[in-house]
Design an enzyme around this catalytic site. Structure first.
Site, PDB file in Angstrom:
ATOM      1  N   MET A 120       0.842  -1.203   0.000  1.00  0.00           N
ATOM      2  CA  MET A 120       0.000   0.000   0.000  1.00  0.00           C
ATOM      3  C   MET A 120       0.875   1.250   0.000  1.00  0.00           C
ATOM      4  O   MET A 120       0.574   2.230  -0.685  1.00  0.00           O
ATOM      5  CB  MET A 120      -0.949   0.009   1.198  1.00  0.00           C
ATOM      6  CG  MET A 120      -2.062  -1.013   1.063  1.00  0.00           C
ATOM      7  SD  MET A 120      -3.397  -0.943   2.281  1.00  0.00           S
ATOM      8  CE  MET A 120      -2.647  -0.379   3.749  1.00  0.00           C
ATOM      9  N   HIS A 121       1.966   1.226   0.750  1.00  0.00           N
ATOM     10  CA  HIS A 121       2.899   2.363   0.772  1.00  0.00           C
ATOM     11  C   HIS A 121       3.509   2.571  -0.621  1.00  0.00           C
ATOM     12  O   HIS A 121       3.615   3.710  -1.092  1.00  0.00           O
ATOM     13  CB  HIS A 121       3.997   2.111   1.808  1.00  0.00           C
ATOM     14  CG  HIS A 121       5.062   3.153   1.821  1.00  0.00           C
ATOM     15  ND1 HIS A 121       4.833   4.463   2.202  1.00  0.00           N
ATOM     16  CD2 HIS A 121       6.375   3.091   1.486  1.00  0.00           C
ATOM     17  CE1 HIS A 121       5.951   5.150   2.104  1.00  0.00           C
ATOM     18  NE2 HIS A 121       6.901   4.345   1.672  1.00  0.00           N
ATOM     19  N   ALA A 122       3.900   1.484  -1.262  1.00  0.00           N
ATOM     20  CA  ALA A 122       4.489   1.570  -2.599  1.00  0.00           C
ATOM     21  C   ALA A 122       3.502   2.195  -3.580  1.00  0.00           C
ATOM     22  O   ALA A 122       3.867   3.071  -4.374  1.00  0.00           O
ATOM     23  CB  ALA A 122       4.913   0.179  -3.082  1.00  0.00           C
ATOM     24  N   GLN A 154       3.127   5.904  -2.846  1.00  0.00           N
ATOM     25  CA  GLN A 154       4.276   6.652  -3.354  1.00  0.00           C
ATOM     26  C   GLN A 154       4.189   6.826  -4.870  1.00  0.00           C
ATOM     27  O   GLN A 154       4.508   7.891  -5.402  1.00  0.00           O
ATOM     28  CB  GLN A 154       5.586   5.955  -2.970  1.00  0.00           C
ATOM     29  CG  GLN A 154       5.868   5.976  -1.489  1.00  0.00           C
ATOM     30  CD  GLN A 154       5.982   7.393  -0.961  1.00  0.00           C
ATOM     31  OE1 GLN A 154       6.775   8.184  -1.450  1.00  0.00           O
ATOM     32  NE2 GLN A 154       5.171   7.731   0.021  1.00  0.00           N
TER      33      GLN A 154
END
Length: 111
Positions: free
Chosen positions: A75-77, A80
């Site tokens: 989810m962070h990727a 970003q």
């Protein structure tokens, strides 16, 4: 899971590099160095494309019936990647604005 983590880090690394280049392009344009700014934007697109390829691999994996486990890292990727895309669009427009403002300041046609 280990493979998905590697893909997530590949996305994060590539789009992080792209975002840095995008901001460098903005700083170059602010100083009137448009050729350098365009070069940095072009280079950033190469890194964005690499991030997209990694992400597309996960999508293809799931489309073929293999379950892709969603993690906070993935989810962070994705977050970003989306923010870098947005910043890229905004900076490209800001560079156009810098060019127009400089032209107007130097005797170009005003609005």
């Amino acid at each position: 899971m280990e493979g998905m983590e590697a893909v997530a880090f590949q996305i994060i690394s590539n789009v992080g590099t792209a975002k840095s280049l995008i901001m460098e392009a903005l700083y170059e344009a602010r100083e009137g160095r448009y050729e350098s700014a365009e070069k940095k934007l072009k280079e950033s697109r190469t890194h964005m494309l690499e991030g997209h390829h990694a992400h597309a691999g996960l999508i293809q994996q799931e489309a073929s019936g293999q379950k892709v486990e969603i993690s906070l890292l993935l989810m962070h990727a994705e977050d970003q990647m989306m923010s870098a895309e947005t910043i890229s669009d905004l900076v490209a427009e800001m560079i156009r604005m810098y060019r127009e403002m400089r032209q107007n300041k130097n005797g170009g046609v005003s609005f």
